[in-house]
Design a protein around this motif. Sequence first.
Motif, PDB file in Angstrom:
ATOM      1  N   GLY A 249       0.802  -1.214   0.000  1.00 35.12           N
ATOM      2  CA  GLY A 249       0.000   0.000   0.000  1.00 35.12           C
ATOM      3  C   GLY A 249       0.837   1.267   0.000  1.00 35.12           C
ATOM      4  N   LEU A 266      -3.600  -4.846  -5.274  1.00 37.58           N
ATOM      5  CA  LEU A 266      -4.105  -4.384  -3.979  1.00 37.58           C
ATOM      6  C   LEU A 266      -5.544  -4.822  -3.737  1.00 37.58           C
ATOM      7  CD1 LEU A 266      -2.776  -0.694  -3.871  1.00 37.58           C
ATOM      8  CD2 LEU A 266      -1.696  -2.743  -2.957  1.00 37.58           C
ATOM      9  N   ILE A 290      -5.126  -0.954   7.023  1.00 40.19           N
ATOM     10  CA  ILE A 290      -5.620  -1.606   5.803  1.00 40.19           C
ATOM     11  C   ILE A 290      -6.662  -2.680   6.096  1.00 40.19           C
ATOM     12  CG2 ILE A 290      -5.046  -2.713   3.620  1.00 40.19           C
ATOM     13  CD1 ILE A 290      -3.726   0.024   4.004  1.00 40.19           C
TER      14      ILE A 290
END
Length: 395
Positions: A249, A266, A290
Motif C-alpha cells: 500500500g 491491492l 488496511i
Amino acid sequence: MSEQRATRRISLFDTTLRDGEQAPANAMNPEQKLDLALRIEALGVDSVEAGFPASSPSDVEATKLISKELSKARFATFSRTVRRDVEIAVEAGGTVNHEVQMVATGSDLHLEYKRGITREQSVAEVVDTVGFTRSLGIEHISVGIEDATRSDDAFLQALTESAVEAGATCIIIADTSGCATPEEFGTLMGKIRRWAPAPIRLSTHCHDDFGLSLANALAGIAAGADEVQATLGGIGERAGNTALEELAGVIAYKQDHLGVHTDIDLGAMYDAYTALRRIIRLEQPRNKAIFGTYAFGTTAGIHQQGILANPATYEYVEPSRFGRERSLLIGRHSGRAVLRHLLQQLGVEVDDERLNDLYRVHIAERVGGDCEDLAIVRERLAEELGLVPAAAASV
C-alpha cells in the motif's frame, strides 16, 4: 504533461506459510497451505515460502503440493545450513522453480548460546551448504543471516562475501529480534549492498517487536534492497513480520517519492487475508492498518461531516483500492451532519428544534451498543417519524 520518472521494481517474498505459520496458534495443514499459496501467488508476489521441510512431514507434504501447483511465482523452502535439510527440501519439491533459503547464524550471541560454534564454523557451514545446493542444480539460493542487526561488520562481511563467492544468489538480512531502528537498519543494508553488489538480490526480513518492521523494510529499500520478505496481515513470530498489505500500500501511494513499485494486486488482498483468518481462526483487529475492522470506519462527527462532503478529507488511503468499503457508524461522538444525511435519505426535512431532539435521542444520549450501522439508525428514525423504512442506501 509531465513524464513520470522510472521506478525500480521491488520483488516480494511471502513467508506467511512459514514464518507466519510457525507463530503460536497459526498452524495450517498442507491443503490449507496450498489454498493460501495459490491466493498469495495471484496477488503478484515473486516467491511463496512453502515451509521448512526438514522440520515435519506436514511441511514436506505442503512443499510437494505447492511446488506442483504454482505457475507464476517461485516456491521457496527453509533450511538450516545443513546438507540433509537441503536434501529433504529438494526431495519434496525438486529443483525446478525452487528457491532454497538457508539460515546462517549471524551473531555472537546466537553462536555462543544457541549453536555452540565459532564464527569460522558458521562461515564454513554456509560455504559448504551453498556449494552442495548448487551441485543439486538449484538456481536460486538465498542465505538469510539471522540476528544480523546484533552482529558486527567484520562477521557480516565475512558471511556475505563467502556466501556470494560460494554461489548464493540472494542475501537476506534478518532483524530477528526486531531491535533495529530505521536509521540503523538502513545503514546496515547499505553496507551489505556494497559487499553483495547487483545482480545479487538483497532482501529484508524484519520483525515488528517495536512496531518498526514496515519502517525498517522501507529503510532497507532506500539503502538498495531489491526484495522484502513479508506476511499477510503481518502474522509471524512474537509481534509479527512486515505486513504485505501495508508495504504494498505505501509503495503504491508513494511510488514517485520512493522511486520503487511492486506488481501487487491491492484489490485482491483483503479476500486473501479473510481466507487466512478463517483458516487460522484469527480474530480481525479493530484498528489494524488496511485490514482492521474499522480501518475505513468512523463514528466521529467532525470526520463524518468531512467525508460526507468529500471522502478525501479524511481518507488518504482509499478503501476501494483494497477491496474494502467505507463505514460511517452512529455513536455518541457522531454529529448533526450524519443525522441530516439520514433524514435526507428518508426524504424528510425537520426544523432545528426537531433536529436537536433527534440528535439528543439518537446520538448524544443514545443507549445500547457503542455504535450502530447507519441503516439500523435510519430504520429507527423512519419508525419514529411514522415513515415506511427506506431501502438501504450506500453512504
